[in-house]
Structures are given as C-alpha cells and as structure tokens.
Write a protein that holds these residues in place. Sequence first.
Motif, mmCIF file in Angstrom:
data_model
loop_
_atom_site.group_PDB
_atom_site.id
_atom_site.type_symbol
_atom_site.label_atom_id
_atom_site.label_comp_id
_atom_site.label_asym_id
_atom_site.label_seq_id
_atom_site.Cartn_x
_atom_site.Cartn_y
_atom_site.Cartn_z
ATOM 1 N N ASN A 135 87.757 -48.101 -115.854
ATOM 2 C CA ASN A 135 87.586 -48.241 -114.381
ATOM 3 C C ASN A 135 88.416 -47.130 -113.546
ATOM 4 O O ASN A 135 88.986 -47.366 -112.634
ATOM 5 C CB ASN A 135 88.045 -49.508 -114.005
ATOM 6 C CG ASN A 135 87.175 -50.679 -114.505
ATOM 7 O OD1 ASN A 135 86.060 -50.550 -114.722
ATOM 8 N ND2 ASN A 135 87.816 -51.686 -114.724
ATOM 9 N N ASN A 136 88.091 -45.626 -114.074
ATOM 10 C CA ASN A 136 88.847 -44.643 -113.507
ATOM 11 C C ASN A 136 87.515 -43.813 -113.261
ATOM 12 O O ASN A 136 86.456 -44.008 -113.337
ATOM 13 C CB ASN A 136 89.945 -43.956 -114.314
ATOM 14 C CG ASN A 136 91.200 -44.904 -114.199
ATOM 15 O OD1 ASN A 136 91.591 -44.937 -113.016
ATOM 16 N ND2 ASN A 136 91.589 -45.549 -115.262
ATOM 17 N N SER A 137 87.910 -42.335 -113.055
ATOM 18 C CA SER A 137 86.873 -41.354 -112.876
ATOM 19 C C SER A 137 87.199 -40.135 -113.929
ATOM 20 O O SER A 137 87.185 -38.905 -113.502
ATOM 21 C CB SER A 137 87.096 -40.980 -111.405
ATOM 22 O OG SER A 137 86.651 -42.074 -110.649
ATOM 23 N N PHE A 138 87.523 -40.532 -115.300
ATOM 24 C CA PHE A 138 87.852 -39.329 -116.007
ATOM 25 C C PHE A 138 86.335 -38.872 -116.575
ATOM 26 O O PHE A 138 85.468 -39.540 -116.795
ATOM 27 C CB PHE A 138 88.438 -39.999 -117.403
ATOM 28 C CG PHE A 138 89.917 -40.410 -117.230
ATOM 29 C CD1 PHE A 138 90.960 -39.302 -117.356
ATOM 30 C CD2 PHE A 138 90.291 -41.553 -117.053
ATOM 31 C CE1 PHE A 138 92.198 -39.415 -117.122
ATOM 32 C CE2 PHE A 138 91.758 -41.881 -116.889
ATOM 33 C CZ PHE A 138 92.613 -40.697 -116.767
ATOM 34 N N TYR A 139 86.430 -37.341 -116.478
ATOM 35 C CA TYR A 139 85.297 -36.561 -116.811
ATOM 36 C C TYR A 139 85.515 -35.978 -118.005
ATOM 37 O O TYR A 139 86.544 -35.714 -118.688
ATOM 38 C CB TYR A 139 84.778 -35.790 -115.888
ATOM 39 C CG TYR A 139 85.813 -35.002 -115.157
ATOM 40 C CD1 TYR A 139 86.188 -33.832 -115.789
ATOM 41 C CD2 TYR A 139 86.802 -35.414 -114.105
ATOM 42 C CE1 TYR A 139 87.362 -32.786 -115.294
ATOM 43 C CE2 TYR A 139 87.819 -34.452 -113.687
ATOM 44 C CZ TYR A 139 88.028 -33.153 -114.281
ATOM 45 O OH TYR A 139 89.015 -32.417 -113.721
ATOM 46 N N GLY A 140 84.541 -35.188 -118.492
ATOM 47 C CA GLY A 140 84.573 -34.218 -119.705
ATOM 48 C C GLY A 140 84.481 -34.929 -120.872
ATOM 49 O O GLY A 140 84.015 -36.064 -120.991
ATOM 50 N N GLU A 151 94.398 -48.545 -116.256
ATOM 51 C CA GLU A 151 93.228 -49.340 -116.050
ATOM 52 C C GLU A 151 93.071 -49.451 -114.280
ATOM 53 O O GLU A 151 94.084 -49.866 -113.723
ATOM 54 C CB GLU A 151 92.992 -50.562 -116.500
ATOM 55 C CG GLU A 151 91.578 -51.147 -116.088
ATOM 56 C CD GLU A 151 91.435 -52.669 -116.691
ATOM 57 O OE1 GLU A 151 90.506 -53.268 -116.008
ATOM 58 O OE2 GLU A 151 92.184 -52.855 -117.507
ATOM 59 N N GLY A 152 91.819 -48.915 -113.867
ATOM 60 C CA GLY A 152 91.496 -49.210 -112.450
ATOM 61 C C GLY A 152 92.241 -48.684 -111.348
ATOM 62 O O GLY A 152 92.587 -49.034 -110.446
ATOM 63 N N TYR A 153 92.683 -47.417 -111.653
ATOM 64 C CA TYR A 153 93.587 -46.813 -110.407
ATOM 65 C C TYR A 153 92.928 -45.497 -109.928
ATOM 66 O O TYR A 153 93.577 -44.783 -109.329
ATOM 67 C CB TYR A 153 94.993 -46.073 -111.194
ATOM 68 C CG TYR A 153 95.906 -47.540 -111.603
ATOM 69 C CD1 TYR A 153 96.219 -48.316 -110.693
ATOM 70 C CD2 TYR A 153 96.590 -47.040 -112.935
ATOM 71 C CE1 TYR A 153 97.170 -49.452 -111.008
ATOM 72 C CE2 TYR A 153 97.403 -48.410 -113.262
ATOM 73 C CZ TYR A 153 97.491 -49.351 -112.393
ATOM 74 O OH TYR A 153 98.404 -50.425 -112.799
ATOM 75 N N LYS A 154 91.631 -45.200 -110.119
ATOM 76 C CA LYS A 154 90.943 -44.402 -109.605
ATOM 77 C C LYS A 154 91.486 -42.864 -109.990
ATOM 78 O O LYS A 154 91.250 -41.964 -109.048
ATOM 79 C CB LYS A 154 90.819 -44.515 -108.193
ATOM 80 C CG LYS A 154 90.055 -45.812 -107.800
ATOM 81 C CD LYS A 154 89.831 -45.811 -106.012
ATOM 82 C CE LYS A 154 89.218 -47.165 -105.789
ATOM 83 N NZ LYS A 154 88.936 -47.106 -104.407
ATOM 84 N N LEU A 155 91.872 -42.821 -111.150
ATOM 85 C CA LEU A 155 92.541 -41.294 -111.655
ATOM 86 C C LEU A 155 91.050 -40.482 -111.867
ATOM 87 O O LEU A 155 90.177 -41.166 -112.447
ATOM 88 C CB LEU A 155 93.220 -41.475 -112.853
ATOM 89 C CG LEU A 155 94.359 -42.708 -112.803
ATOM 90 C CD1 LEU A 155 94.937 -42.767 -114.195
ATOM 91 C CD2 LEU A 155 95.405 -41.969 -111.966
ATOM 92 N N HIS A 156 91.485 -39.277 -111.373
ATOM 93 C CA HIS A 156 90.263 -38.325 -111.471
ATOM 94 C C HIS A 156 90.740 -37.297 -112.427
ATOM 95 O O HIS A 156 91.781 -36.255 -112.006
ATOM 96 C CB HIS A 156 89.840 -37.900 -110.281
ATOM 97 C CG HIS A 156 88.642 -37.200 -110.222
ATOM 98 N ND1 HIS A 156 87.421 -37.656 -110.468
ATOM 99 C CD2 HIS A 156 88.412 -35.511 -110.108
ATOM 100 C CE1 HIS A 156 86.347 -36.359 -110.507
ATOM 101 N NE2 HIS A 156 87.098 -35.187 -110.111
ATOM 102 N N GLY A 157 90.229 -37.067 -113.578
ATOM 103 C CA GLY A 157 90.769 -35.548 -114.297
ATOM 104 C C GLY A 157 90.053 -36.059 -115.934
ATOM 105 O O GLY A 157 89.217 -36.791 -115.949
ATOM 106 N N SER A 158 90.435 -35.198 -116.610
ATOM 107 C CA SER A 158 90.210 -34.921 -118.015
ATOM 108 C C SER A 158 91.215 -35.633 -119.139
ATOM 109 O O SER A 158 92.602 -35.920 -118.529
ATOM 110 C CB SER A 158 89.652 -33.604 -118.538
ATOM 111 O OG SER A 158 91.141 -32.825 -118.419
ATOM 112 N N ILE A 159 90.794 -36.111 -120.224
ATOM 113 C CA ILE A 159 91.572 -36.762 -121.151
ATOM 114 C C ILE A 159 92.247 -35.446 -121.977
ATOM 115 O O ILE A 159 91.528 -35.120 -122.681
ATOM 116 C CB ILE A 159 90.954 -37.628 -122.020
ATOM 117 C CG1 ILE A 159 90.434 -38.821 -121.074
ATOM 118 C CG2 ILE A 159 91.934 -38.243 -123.022
ATOM 119 C CD1 ILE A 159 89.603 -39.838 -122.134
#
Length: 636
Positions: free
Chosen positions: A137-142, A112-120
């Motif tokens: 609280n990250n930036s997961f997309y898709g 949680e909350g580490y500004k990770l950017h990617g897909s699951i």
Amino acid sequence: MDSSASISHSHQLPSPPNQMTLQQTNLCASSSSIYLHVILLFSTCLLCLQTTITAIALTNETDRLALFKFKESVPQDPFNMLSSWNDSMNFCNWHGITCDRQHQRVTALNLEGYKLHGSISPNIGNLTFLRLINLQNNSFYGEIPQEVGHLYRLQQLNLNNNTLEGEIPSSLSNCSNLRAFGIGINKLSGTIPSSLYNVSSLQILSVAVNQLNGTLPLNIGLNLPNHHKLYLGSNEISGTLPASLGNLVNLIVLTLSENKLSGEIPKKSKKKSPSMVSTIGLLLNVSYKELYQATCGFSLSNLIGYGSIGVVYKGALDQEERLVAIKVLNLQHKRASKSFMVECNALQNIRHRNLVKILTCCSSMDYSGNQFKALVFEFMTNGSLDIWLHPERDNKNQSSNLSLLQRLNIAIDVASVIDYLHNHSTQPVIYCDLKPNIILLDNDMVAHVSDFGLARLLPTTNDSSQKQSSTIGIKGSIAYAAPEYGMGGEASTEGDVYSYRIFLLEMFLGKRPIDEMFKDGLNLHNFAKMALPEGLVQIVDPILLPREVEEMQTSTLAREDNNKNEIQEDKETLDIVNLCHIDANLHKCLVSVLEIGLACSMESPKERMNMEEVTREMHLIKNAFLGSKICRGGLI
C-alpha cells in the motif's frame, strides 16, 4: 661426642635454610608463572571480547548503512515517516524498524500504507536478519532487487499494491523460510519462477492483478503441501488447470479468474475429514453459469435486496445447494468496479465474528457478452435489521419479537466490529456507510456488518494529520453521514461514530432519520434530547414498553400529530406512567442507551465518544440490566 662429630654436625645445621630458600625461589617462580598465565588469559579474553564487540559493531553498522541507503531511495515521504531515520537515535528505535535483543540486528521493516514513493534499494539484501518486510500500500516503483534472495531468514515479504515492474526475482527461492509472499496489484510481468513453487514453507502466495504469463506447473499441488491461500487472478496465465491442485488439502483460498486458464478446478475428496471437505470457507471462483443457475436466472423471486451499485439475490450454490447471498454489481455505476476490489480486499483480509463472510467472487462475462462482477456471501437467514425495525404495514412480522436484550446484543455486535476496524485491525478502516439495512442477522440473531463498498483504509499512524485525505465520492448515505462530510470534510473514525449514533437512536426509538415528522429543525437527536429523561415513554419504540405504557404512549403520539410534532409535556401523567407502569431498571437501561446515542452525535467530531468507549459502555449497560433481572429472579 668428639669434636669432629660436633664440627660435622655444626656444618650440617645451615643446610635446611638453604633448601627453604630454594623452595621459596621455586614458589615465587611458580606464582609468577601463574600470574603471567592469568594476565595472558585475561588479555586473550579482552582481545576476544574486543573482537566480538568489533564484529557486532561492524554488523550493526552494516544494518545502519543499509537502512540509510533504503531511505535515500525514497525521495517522497508525504507523512515524514522516515524523519526519525537519523543519527540522533539508534536505528533500532527508528519508525518501522524492529531489532532483536541479542544481536541488535534488524528483524522487521514495516512501512505499510504511508504513500512512500521511491524504489527498493538493493542494499536491503544486507539486512540479513530480516524476517519481515512489509511495504504494501505504497508507491514503490522499479524492480524487486535480486538481493532480496540473500535474506535466508525472511518469512514474510509483502509488496502488494505498489507500481513495481519487471520480473519476480528467481533468487527468492533461496528464502527457504518464506511463508507469505505478496506482490498483488503491481505491474510485474514475465513468468512466476518455477523455483518459487519449490519453497515448501510457502503458505500464502499473492500475485493477483499483474501482467504475469506462463503456465502453472503440473506438480504445484505436490510441492506446496502447506499452502492455504493462492491468489493468481487477473493475470495472463494460460494452460490447463493442473489436477494436482486437488492435493492442496489445506487450501482455503484460491482465485484464478481473469486469466487464460482452461479446465475445471479439482475438488477435494469427500472421503477426507469434515474440516477438509467443508467448502464454507473455500474461496474458489465461480462462473457466471453457476450463479445464473443458483438464482434461477436471477429471478425476481430470489431478489432480497438492492442498492445504488448492485442488487442481492438468494441462491443455492454447488451440489449441496448451500444457501448464499449473491451481490451482483451494476457496472454502469462509476463506483462499482472500485467497490468490487475494495470489498474483496477488505473482506478477505479482515476477520471478525461480526463481519459478513465472503465465500467467493465472479468476474466474467454474461450470456450477452457484457462484463459481469458479483460477490458471494454467507447467507443470513434473518435478513437485515432494517426489516425488523420497520416492517411493511401488510406484513405482521417478527419485529414484535425483537426484544430489548436482542437490541442490546445487536448494538454491542455492531459497536464491537466498528471498534475492531478502527483500533484493532492491522490497518485501520473507516466504514463510512453504517445503517440498519447493511446489518444482517444470522439464525441466532447475531449481527454481521456487510457491504464494504465505501470503506476507506487509513495509514497506520495515530497522527490525525495523516488520515486518508480523499474527499472524492460519497462517504455514506445522506441520512446517516456526519455533518462535516456535507462540508467536504474527510472520512474519519469520528464520522463512523456519528453514523453509529443514528443507528442506535433509530433502533431504540423505532423511527428512521428520514421520518416525515422530522422537519423544521427537528431530527432524531433533538427528538431524543428534548424528551429525556422524563419523556422517555413518549419517544421510545412502543414494543419495548409494557402494554399499559404502550397504550398511553399511543395517545400521546396522537396529540403530537395534532400539535405540529411538538412533544406535549403532561408532567402529572408522565410521572404516573413512569412510576407505576415502567420498570425502574428498564427505564434506566433505555435512558442510558439513548444518552450514548446523544454523546456520539456532538457537532464537533473531537467531542464524540470513540468506539472503544462506546463498546465498553454498552457492555456495562447490558450487564447492569441483566444483573437487575437476575437479582429479582425475573425473566428477560
């Protein structure tokens, strides 16, 4: 005996040795058979053990490979939280990973909350022992992979506050142990799968702030008997509110605003037990009309406070005419809408006895067709600490009743809640705007911190380089803000410690940091530092001193005014005052409190006490003071 008999007897003598030889042969054969069986059994056990070890290794390898695939799907990791995910250590020791002891399988994935950017990655479905997934609280997309439905042991799935798109996987209904499902603040569309409402174990469903449509099932209140938090607001859900919502007897939070729903929210029956009918903790959205009526049209006579982004009214809500505080936001202010969301999220998700309790909210249109947002809080009968410390001249108020013990308790209440936000909350919080007018006192004079409009969330890490880095916007009121903020420094827990110092000195000195006497380099910090410890009676709030000392202090202050605010040091007079009139334990207590205030205000943030230390020291000071009173049989 004849010879024949003798011969016959002599021929029979060798017979027993022949039988013994046969028995020995049989015994050896039997022993060999036993040994063979033992060897076969041991070999079988070894084979079974090897098979088990191989099976464990294979399943563990499945988890390891699934985690590597997850890492591959996250190309941006600004805090390098996944740097430990390599073959140099067992995956159970990787950051954010928890395994069970027996099987060494992954049971929790918490990033949680580490500004990770990617897909699951769909490979997450291979982590079949997972009970917790927390990627909020990250930036997961898709899209949310359908493979999540393979996780039949899953109990919590938290994906709030990302940029996920697509539809909610219908396969989630296979997660029969799911208790909490959060996908709020994303870009999800489509309908909420009807099968999801059949997961009877579900207690928390948060899908607010998406683009979901469709209707609510008529039997929603029958299929979710354990539900106590339901966040559906800010979507495109339409239709009539199902009457079965009234059957959710365990429900304590329900948000429905900013949808296309019609009808009234079913109320709980008053025939139920008091814990069921009490609405003090029930977060049901209220309408503009209800708030308008509760405040008599937002009458000035009900205005009890105001700030840069809103005003606060006292109101009588619902049929019970329960007193509440209604904070109406000034939406012309650029920070108002964000403040609304921050405060809703902070106060709904963080619980502490010294935090003001949010009851409900309103996001609607007023009678003129303008957007309207308001927060409704528990009403604090004794108002803000500010009006107790600084009464208006024409109001001979309750300030004279704010004793030393009450001030100690208030100081400890506030220190405790800031310590909680910094060190014990699920996600660390920087308060950013600590000052007396946002500290509210209830009927028992217990302090409650309110107004989270400027609060900042920190990543869950102890690395100082990973503190939230936003330097945009105000980080507190100028008089209470840490000096590094004025130089563009980032918001920090050390900044809150500095603000607490100002609050503490103000409460025990009785002077605002913007008092007209503070100029030409003189401030609260210097004012206290120059006087302690001998000149205590010259600076402390007179209300805390015996009457004789208060009269002498008034004379001293008059001399200060005539000498350009410089403290006059009459050693002989001060010694007489301190030794003859002010109690030694009272003197020690006040000096100790003010020294805490000075220790919190060091110029270098790293040299300031942390709030855990402050809380502990304040408790010690209070206990020492009470102990001295008890020993002498005195009254407080």
